[in-house]
Design a protein around this motif. Structure first.
Motif, PDB file in Angstrom:
ATOM      1  N   VAL A  58       0.410  -1.393  -0.101  1.00  0.00           N
ATOM      2  CA  VAL A  58       0.065  -0.277   0.119  1.00  0.00           C
ATOM      3  C   VAL A  58       1.231   1.116  -0.329  1.00  0.00           C
ATOM      4  CG1 VAL A  58      -1.737   1.292   1.142  1.00  0.00           C
ATOM      5  CG2 VAL A  58      -1.828  -0.700   1.365  1.00  0.00           C
ATOM      6  N   VAL A  59       2.150   1.287   1.171  1.00  0.00           N
ATOM      7  CA  VAL A  59       2.823   2.740   0.718  1.00  0.00           C
ATOM      8  C   VAL A  59       3.765   2.602  -0.671  1.00  0.00           C
ATOM      9  CG1 VAL A  59       4.890   3.158   1.559  1.00  0.00           C
ATOM     10  CG2 VAL A  59       3.354   2.379   3.431  1.00  0.00           C
ATOM     11  N   ARG A  60       3.832   1.209  -0.869  1.00  0.00           N
ATOM     12  CA  ARG A  60       4.557   1.590  -2.248  1.00  0.00           C
ATOM     13  C   ARG A  60       3.580   2.070  -3.599  1.00  0.00           C
ATOM     14  NH1 ARG A  60       9.143  -2.644  -3.045  1.00  0.00           N
ATOM     15  NH2 ARG A  60      10.662  -2.311  -1.461  1.00  0.00           N
ATOM     16  N   LYS A  61       2.112   1.599  -3.749  1.00  0.00           N
ATOM     17  CA  LYS A  61       1.224   1.698  -4.703  1.00  0.00           C
ATOM     18  C   LYS A  61       1.090   3.404  -4.241  1.00  0.00           C
ATOM     19  CE  LYS A  61      -3.778   1.238  -6.219  1.00  0.00           C
ATOM     20  NZ  LYS A  61      -3.010  -0.322  -7.689  1.00  0.00           N
ATOM     21  N   PHE A  62       1.270   3.840  -3.066  1.00  0.00           N
ATOM     22  CA  PHE A  62       0.500   5.480  -2.715  1.00  0.00           C
ATOM     23  C   PHE A  62       1.553   6.285  -2.824  1.00  0.00           C
ATOM     24  CE2 PHE A  62      -3.454   3.601  -1.071  1.00  0.00           C
ATOM     25  CZ  PHE A  62      -4.610   3.186  -2.735  1.00  0.00           C
TER      26      PHE A  62
END
Length: 70
Positions: A58-62
């Protein structure tokens, strides 16, 4: 008197059936609690790994910069 000498004179069913059954009766609760602890620990570790992987995803995606396709 040695343990090996004692068990050498016993029938096979004493060594392979009666003694393990006695061990299960005496230590059954301990064995069960240790197994439950180990299985619970493994389950919690797997849940932790899955949650960390989801958090990283999630952190990498956003936080990744938007890519402009060309």
């Amino acid at each position: 008197m040695d343990i090996k000498e004692t068990f050498a004179g016993m029938p096979w069913w004493v060594k392979w059936v009666a003694v393990p059954l006695l061990a299960l009766i005496v230590f059954g609760g301990l064995i069960t609690s240790v197994l439950a602890f180990v299985i619970g620990l493994v389950f919690k570790v797997l849940i932790f790994v899955a949650l960390v992987a989801a958090l990283v995803f999630v952190v990498r995606k956003f936080t990744s910069p938007p890519s402009h396709g060309g």
